[in-house]
Design a protein around this motif. Structure first.
Motif, PDB file in Angstrom:
ATOM      1  N   THR A  43      -4.757 -29.260   8.077  1.00 38.90           N
ATOM      2  CA  THR A  43      -5.858 -29.504   7.322  1.00 38.90           C
ATOM      3  C   THR A  43      -5.089 -28.017   6.459  1.00 38.90           C
ATOM      4  O   THR A  43      -5.870 -28.087   5.628  1.00 38.90           O
ATOM      5  CB  THR A  43      -6.651 -29.124   8.205  1.00 38.90           C
ATOM      6  N   ALA A  44      -4.515 -26.802   7.119  1.00 41.24           N
ATOM      7  CA  ALA A  44      -4.858 -25.802   6.535  1.00 41.24           C
ATOM      8  C   ALA A  44      -4.290 -25.730   5.467  1.00 41.24           C
ATOM      9  O   ALA A  44      -3.609 -25.128   4.256  1.00 41.24           O
ATOM     10  CB  ALA A  44      -4.902 -24.111   7.002  1.00 41.24           C
ATOM     11  N   PHE A  45      -2.607 -25.913   5.804  1.00 41.01           N
ATOM     12  CA  PHE A  45      -1.639 -26.446   5.219  1.00 41.01           C
ATOM     13  C   PHE A  45      -1.951 -27.555   3.667  1.00 41.01           C
ATOM     14  O   PHE A  45      -1.822 -26.683   2.422  1.00 41.01           O
ATOM     15  CB  PHE A  45      -0.169 -27.613   5.536  1.00 41.01           C
ATOM     16  N   GLU A  46      -2.795 -28.480   4.080  1.00 36.81           N
ATOM     17  CA  GLU A  46      -3.036 -28.926   2.633  1.00 36.81           C
ATOM     18  C   GLU A  46      -4.134 -28.266   1.958  1.00 36.81           C
ATOM     19  O   GLU A  46      -3.872 -28.923   0.621  1.00 36.81           O
ATOM     20  CB  GLU A  46      -3.833 -30.328   3.573  1.00 36.81           C
ATOM     21  N   SER A  47      -5.043 -27.416   2.281  1.00 33.55           N
ATOM     22  CA  SER A  47      -5.866 -26.683   1.347  1.00 33.55           C
ATOM     23  C   SER A  47      -5.225 -25.217   0.459  1.00 33.55           C
ATOM     24  O   SER A  47      -5.054 -25.226   0.010  1.00 33.55           O
ATOM     25  CB  SER A  47      -7.130 -26.190   2.220  1.00 33.55           C
ATOM     26  N   SER A  48      -4.432 -25.625   1.409  1.00 35.44           N
ATOM     27  CA  SER A  48      -2.890 -24.300   1.136  1.00 35.44           C
ATOM     28  C   SER A  48      -2.785 -23.869  -0.748  1.00 35.44           C
ATOM     29  O   SER A  48      -2.425 -23.792  -1.685  1.00 35.44           O
ATOM     30  CB  SER A  48      -2.235 -23.443   1.674  1.00 35.44           C
ATOM     31  N   GLY A  49      -2.293 -26.205  -0.703  1.00 35.55           N
ATOM     32  CA  GLY A  49      -2.184 -25.534  -2.220  1.00 35.55           C
ATOM     33  C   GLY A  49       0.240 -25.032  -2.310  1.00 35.55           C
ATOM     34  O   GLY A  49       0.473 -25.668  -3.235  1.00 35.55           O
ATOM     35  N   LEU A  50       0.398 -25.584  -0.760  1.00 35.78           N
ATOM     36  CA  LEU A  50       1.891 -25.075  -1.173  1.00 35.78           C
ATOM     37  C   LEU A  50       2.442 -26.657  -0.526  1.00 35.78           C
ATOM     38  O   LEU A  50       1.676 -26.726  -0.055  1.00 35.78           O
ATOM     39  CB  LEU A  50       2.103 -23.891  -0.208  1.00 35.78           C
ATOM     40  N   SER A  51       3.615 -26.584  -0.923  1.00 34.08           N
ATOM     41  CA  SER A  51       4.232 -27.709   0.040  1.00 34.08           C
ATOM     42  C   SER A  51       4.842 -27.498   0.924  1.00 34.08           C
ATOM     43  O   SER A  51       5.002 -26.143   1.777  1.00 34.08           O
ATOM     44  CB  SER A  51       5.656 -27.605  -0.587  1.00 34.08           C
ATOM     45  N   SER A  52       5.017 -28.437   1.738  1.00 33.82           N
ATOM     46  CA  SER A  52       5.850 -27.863   3.065  1.00 33.82           C
ATOM     47  C   SER A  52       7.124 -27.346   3.282  1.00 33.82           C
ATOM     48  O   SER A  52       6.365 -26.090   4.109  1.00 33.82           O
ATOM     49  CB  SER A  52       5.828 -29.439   3.980  1.00 33.82           C
ATOM     50  N   GLN A  53       7.366 -27.108   2.580  1.00 28.02           N
ATOM     51  CA  GLN A  53       8.748 -26.497   3.275  1.00 28.02           C
ATOM     52  C   GLN A  53       7.926 -24.448   2.568  1.00 28.02           C
ATOM     53  O   GLN A  53       8.711 -23.728   2.986  1.00 28.02           O
ATOM     54  CB  GLN A  53       9.612 -26.751   1.960  1.00 28.02           C
ATOM     55  N   ASP A  54       7.372 -24.085   1.703  1.00 32.31           N
ATOM     56  CA  ASP A  54       6.647 -22.801   1.375  1.00 32.31           C
ATOM     57  C   ASP A  54       6.175 -22.332   2.647  1.00 32.31           C
ATOM     58  O   ASP A  54       5.976 -21.296   3.174  1.00 32.31           O
ATOM     59  CB  ASP A  54       6.117 -23.213   0.036  1.00 32.31           C
ATOM     60  N   TYR A  55       5.447 -23.436   2.647  1.00 33.30           N
ATOM     61  CA  TYR A  55       4.310 -22.949   4.597  1.00 33.30           C
ATOM     62  C   TYR A  55       4.928 -22.549   5.092  1.00 33.30           C
ATOM     63  O   TYR A  55       4.538 -21.596   5.782  1.00 33.30           O
ATOM     64  CB  TYR A  55       3.232 -24.297   4.150  1.00 33.30           C
ATOM     65  N   GLN A  56       5.489 -23.557   5.854  1.00 36.08           N
ATOM     66  CA  GLN A  56       6.403 -22.838   7.074  1.00 36.08           C
ATOM     67  C   GLN A  56       7.611 -22.360   6.774  1.00 36.08           C
ATOM     68  O   GLN A  56       7.051 -20.974   7.618  1.00 36.08           O
ATOM     69  CB  GLN A  56       7.499 -24.215   7.350  1.00 36.08           C
ATOM     70  N   ALA A  57       7.812 -21.722   5.818  1.00 36.19           N
ATOM     71  CA  ALA A  57       8.600 -20.482   5.669  1.00 36.19           C
ATOM     72  C   ALA A  57       8.040 -18.772   5.460  1.00 36.19           C
ATOM     73  O   ALA A  57       8.632 -17.951   6.290  1.00 36.19           O
ATOM     74  CB  ALA A  57       9.607 -20.469   3.419  1.00 36.19           C
ATOM     75  N   ARG A  58       6.605 -19.354   4.669  1.00 37.71           N
ATOM     76  CA  ARG A  58       5.904 -17.903   5.228  1.00 37.71           C
ATOM     77  C   ARG A  58       4.831 -18.224   6.353  1.00 37.71           C
ATOM     78  O   ARG A  58       4.756 -17.082   6.434  1.00 37.71           O
ATOM     79  CB  ARG A  58       4.425 -18.615   3.906  1.00 37.71           C
ATOM     80  N   MET A  59       4.802 -19.087   6.915  1.00 33.22           N
ATOM     81  CA  MET A  59       3.975 -19.119   8.705  1.00 33.22           C
ATOM     82  C   MET A  59       5.178 -17.994   9.535  1.00 33.22           C
ATOM     83  O   MET A  59       4.692 -18.185  10.369  1.00 33.22           O
ATOM     84  CB  MET A  59       3.195 -20.007   8.691  1.00 33.22           C
ATOM     85  N   HIS A  60       6.105 -18.577   9.348  1.00 36.04           N
ATOM     86  CA  HIS A  60       7.099 -18.526  10.125  1.00 36.04           C
ATOM     87  C   HIS A  60       7.112 -17.282  10.569  1.00 36.04           C
ATOM     88  O   HIS A  60       7.843 -16.309   9.479  1.00 36.04           O
ATOM     89  CB  HIS A  60       8.506 -18.609   9.696  1.00 36.04           C
ATOM     90  N   GLY A  61       7.541 -16.744  11.995  1.00 41.44           N
ATOM     91  CA  GLY A  61       7.320 -14.878  12.466  1.00 41.44           C
ATOM     92  C   GLY A  61       7.933 -14.897  13.438  1.00 41.44           C
ATOM     93  O   GLY A  61       8.923 -15.807  13.763  1.00 41.44           O
ATOM     94  N   ASN A  62       7.732 -14.297  14.250  1.00 41.89           N
ATOM     95  CA  ASN A  62       8.955 -13.393  15.204  1.00 41.89           C
ATOM     96  C   ASN A  62       7.845 -14.107  16.479  1.00 41.89           C
ATOM     97  O   ASN A  62       8.760 -14.278  17.385  1.00 41.89           O
ATOM     98  CB  ASN A  62       8.393 -12.020  15.864  1.00 41.89           C
ATOM     99  N   ASP A  63       6.740 -14.536  16.595  1.00 39.60           N
ATOM    100  CA  ASP A  63       6.486 -15.739  17.794  1.00 39.60           C
ATOM    101  C   ASP A  63       6.370 -16.964  18.055  1.00 39.60           C
ATOM    102  O   ASP A  63       6.491 -17.758  17.028  1.00 39.60           O
ATOM    103  CB  ASP A  63       4.862 -15.519  18.069  1.00 39.60           C
ATOM    104  N   GLU A  64       8.274 -17.163  18.769  1.00 39.26           N
ATOM    105  CA  GLU A  64       8.563 -18.518  19.253  1.00 39.26           C
ATOM    106  C   GLU A  64       7.361 -19.422  19.535  1.00 39.26           C
ATOM    107  O   GLU A  64       8.017 -20.378  18.806  1.00 39.26           O
ATOM    108  CB  GLU A  64       9.518 -18.280  20.187  1.00 39.26           C
ATOM    109  N   ASP A  65       6.862 -19.578  20.565  1.00 38.35           N
ATOM    110  CA  ASP A  65       5.617 -20.529  20.413  1.00 38.35           C
ATOM    111  C   ASP A  65       4.860 -21.334  19.318  1.00 38.35           C
ATOM    112  O   ASP A  65       4.210 -21.727  19.245  1.00 38.35           O
ATOM    113  CB  ASP A  65       4.844 -19.760  21.391  1.00 38.35           C
TER     114      ASP A  65
END
Length: 252
Positions: free
Chosen positions: A158-180
């Motif tokens: 739901t947050a992704f759909e509200s962000s206006g980002l593409s799925s690739q951009d959203y996942q790239a921006r949210m990817h961090g050091n927390d593997e879980d």
């Protein structure tokens, strides 16, 4: 992306900026505090009176509803109330306030940031919505025997759909050091892609059938309202770029 293990409210958390409040006043990225830490901080004499003063001055921001605060509001509070608010105690009070579950819920809901007049002034960054959702999940999962990951995956989409980002951009921006957290995000988008594939197959079957929506739904044992929603969603995602649309969508 802000490191979820850092507290951007504290200047020492980021040596790259002179004042972390100018980057982010909220603690969407704050880690879960040890049990009782928030309550102990709130009971400190230097903090509780400041929280009460903020409520007195700005009940629309610090009252029954906690609204996301605009960037730079720390400096504005100091400038507006130099005789009532002291820098260090205000910093600690805002730390307690923005770590609160009520505040994080407001951020996770995607409400806009507000100024001291309680006017919406800017959107919360998608990263901060994401981090607030993760923090709320961790707090709730720690108190629940139920697996809350399915609910979190839906909230993330739901947050992704509200962000206006593409799925690739959203996942790239949210990817961090927390593997879980990365794994949860990957699971959410795997479900998203499966649902998109299912809806695309439904659209193709509908177009090939030559049936009306009610007829098509009855033929496959589906709810016509679900078919309508799936077709509408497909039409929106394709943005009318497909050479052939699904045609008029009929209500049951």
């Amino acid at each position: 992306m802000t490191n979820p293990t850092e507290n951007p409210l504290l200047p020492e958390a980021s040596a790259a900026v002179p004042d972390a409040f100018e980057v982010e006043v909220a603690v969407e990225a704050a880690p879960a505090s040890p049990k009782g830490t928030g309550q102990r901080l709130a009971r400190r004499p230097s903090v509780l009176p400041v929280l009460e003063k903020l409520f007195e001055l700005y009940p629309q921001l610090f009252g029954a509803e906690f609204l996301p605060l605009k960037l730079g509001i720390f400096q504005e509070l100091l400038a507006r109330h130099p005789d009532q608010l002291e820098r260090n105690s205000l910093k600690a009070a805002l730390g307690v306030h923005t770590r609160s579950t009520l505040y994080l819920q407001s951020v996770a809901a995607g409400k806009p940031r507000h100024d001291l007049q309680s006017s919406p002034v800017e959107a919360v960054a998608p990263e901060h919505v994401y981090l607030a959702l993760l923090e709320l999940f961790r707090r709730r999962q720690g108190r629940s025997a139920q697996d809350l990951r399915p609910k979190l995956r839906k909230q993330l989409l739901t947050a992704f759909e509200s962000s206006g980002l593409s799925s690739q951009d959203y996942q790239a921006r949210m990817h961090g050091n927390d593997e879980d957290a990365n794994a949860l995000l990957a699971e959410a988008f795997a479900e998203y892609e499966q649902e998109r594939a299912r809806q695309e197959a439904l659209r193709r079957a509908f177009e090939a059938s030559g049936k009306t929506v009610p007829e098509f739904a009855a033929m496959y044992g589906l709810d016509a309202r679900d078919v309508n929603r799936a077709l509408a969603r497909q039409a929106s995602e394709r943005n009318e770029t497909s050479p052939r649309s699904a045609g008029p969508i009929e209500e049951n």
